[in-house]
Design an enzyme around this catalytic site. Structure first.
Site, PDB file in Angstrom:
ATOM      1  N   ASP A  45       0.709  -1.278  -0.048  1.00  0.00           N
ATOM      2  CA  ASP A  45       0.052   0.010   0.113  1.00  0.00           C
ATOM      3  C   ASP A  45       0.826   1.149   0.096  1.00  0.00           C
ATOM      4  OD1 ASP A  45      -2.877   1.222   0.860  1.00  0.00           O
ATOM      5  OD2 ASP A  45      -1.107   2.255   1.744  1.00  0.00           O
ATOM      6  N   TYR A  50       2.695  10.058  -0.148  1.00  0.00           N
ATOM      7  CA  TYR A  50       4.053   9.724   0.553  1.00  0.00           C
ATOM      8  C   TYR A  50       5.076   9.666  -0.227  1.00  0.00           C
ATOM      9  CZ  TYR A  50       0.160   6.474   2.718  1.00  0.00           C
ATOM     10  OH  TYR A  50      -0.700   6.038   3.585  1.00  0.00           O
ATOM     11  N   LYS A  75      -3.067   6.031  -3.624  1.00  0.00           N
ATOM     12  CA  LYS A  75      -4.381   6.979  -3.506  1.00  0.00           C
ATOM     13  C   LYS A  75      -4.042   8.289  -4.119  1.00  0.00           C
ATOM     14  CE  LYS A  75      -3.819   4.853   1.229  1.00  0.00           C
ATOM     15  NZ  LYS A  75      -2.454   4.265   0.853  1.00  0.00           N
ATOM     16  N   HIS A 108      -7.647   9.624  -1.302  1.00  0.00           N
ATOM     17  CA  HIS A 108      -6.853   9.674  -0.032  1.00  0.00           C
ATOM     18  C   HIS A 108      -7.601  10.222   1.313  1.00  0.00           C
ATOM     19  CE1 HIS A 108      -2.688   9.460   1.713  1.00  0.00           C
ATOM     20  NE2 HIS A 108      -3.573   8.836   2.512  1.00  0.00           N
TER      21      HIS A 108
END
Length: 288
Positions: A45, A50, A75, A108
């Protein structure tokens, strides 16, 4: 446990336990993915926010397994609140990761991070982003679509005129933080819940009640936390770049009794996540 799966509403199999990559730097992400795959993980994931999609993609491409053997999630950035920006960002994710498709793409957050849980709910905008995901699904760019951090009314907003129901809702879920009403609503709608930060950003490891319960089962507090969310019928997504922790996190083939599950549900809420109370992805806003 690493071999066990749930089925999404479209029949796609999704592992019950995956590797979260939040706060794993991009230059370390590829090795973390390879280490996880070596330990038996088949679910990775990540997210646009990120900043490690390129590294995660490299890890997936170089892990020694065929692409179809790894379930990959990313996401759409919380700030992408138009059809065009969401569609463009998904194509950018595929390009960065060097992949032809994703197994799951999710929104997200219902609001941009700087406005998380504020009055403006972005209902109309989220319907547009959802339409972009539906079109990506129809085009074969993703095998499943879903959302993250959505409350019940956020979900109802999508459900009212969607062609495809959200297949997952990834939420903060751990011992002392269990929104049973939201879990029940998702279950009724056929939406699989995924639990991110099931160890409460490490704070659960310091909780005496959790530690005592773990000792009763001769497991670590982390293992108890991961087993707890799995027994709730959700996907567990603990984050770590440490191969030893990956191995330990997967050793959850035990059962918590119904009585002890109820006890864990009723524990006093962990009110602070320490250094993770405020962090960049939320633009300085508290997590809880």
């Amino acid at each position: 446990m690493l071999q066990e799966t749930y089925r999404l509403t479209n029949g796609v199999a999704i592992p019950k336990l995956g590797l979260g990559t939040w706060f794993i730097d991009g230059d370390k992400a590829a090795q973390a993915v390879r280490d996880a795959v070596e330990q038996g993980y088949r679910f990775i994931d990540t997210a646009q926010a990120y900043g490690n999609e390129r590294g995660v993609g490299e890890g997936i491409r170089t892990c020694g397994l065929g692409r179809e053997q790894i379930f990959v999630t990313s996401k759409v950035a919380a700030e992408a609140k138009t059809y065009e920006s969401a569609a463009r960002s998904l194509d950018e994710t595929l390009s960065k990761m060097g992949l032809e498709y994703l197994d799951l793409m999710i929104i997200h957050s219902p609001q941009p991070w700087a406005e998380f849980r504020v009055e403006n709910r972005y209902f109309a905008e989220n319907r547009e982003v959802w339409r972009a995901l539906e079109d990506a699904y129809a085009a074969g760019k993703v095998r499943a679509i879903g959302v993250s951090n959505f409350l019940q009314d956020d979900l109802e907003n999508i459900l009212q005129d969607s062609r495809i129901k959200p297949m997952v809702n990834q939420i903060l879920l751990h011992i002392t933080n269990t929104d049973q009403a939201l879990l029940d609503f998702c279950r009724k709608q056929g939406i699989l819940v995924e639990a991110y930060s099931p160890i409460a950003h490490g704070e659960a490891l310091k909780n005496p009640a959790i530690t005592r319960m773990a000792a009763k089962y001769n497991v670590t507090p982390a293992q108890l936390c991961i087993r707890y969310v799995i027994q709730l019928g959700t996907v567990a997504l603990p984050k770590t770049a440490n191969p030893a922790h990956m191995r330990d996190n997967a050793a959850v083939d035990f059962a918590i009794s119904d009585e002890d599950m109820q006890t864990l549900r009723q524990l006093k809420k962990i009110e602070s996540y320490g250094e993770f109370d405020v962090f960049p992805v939320f633009s300085g806003k508290p997590l809880a």
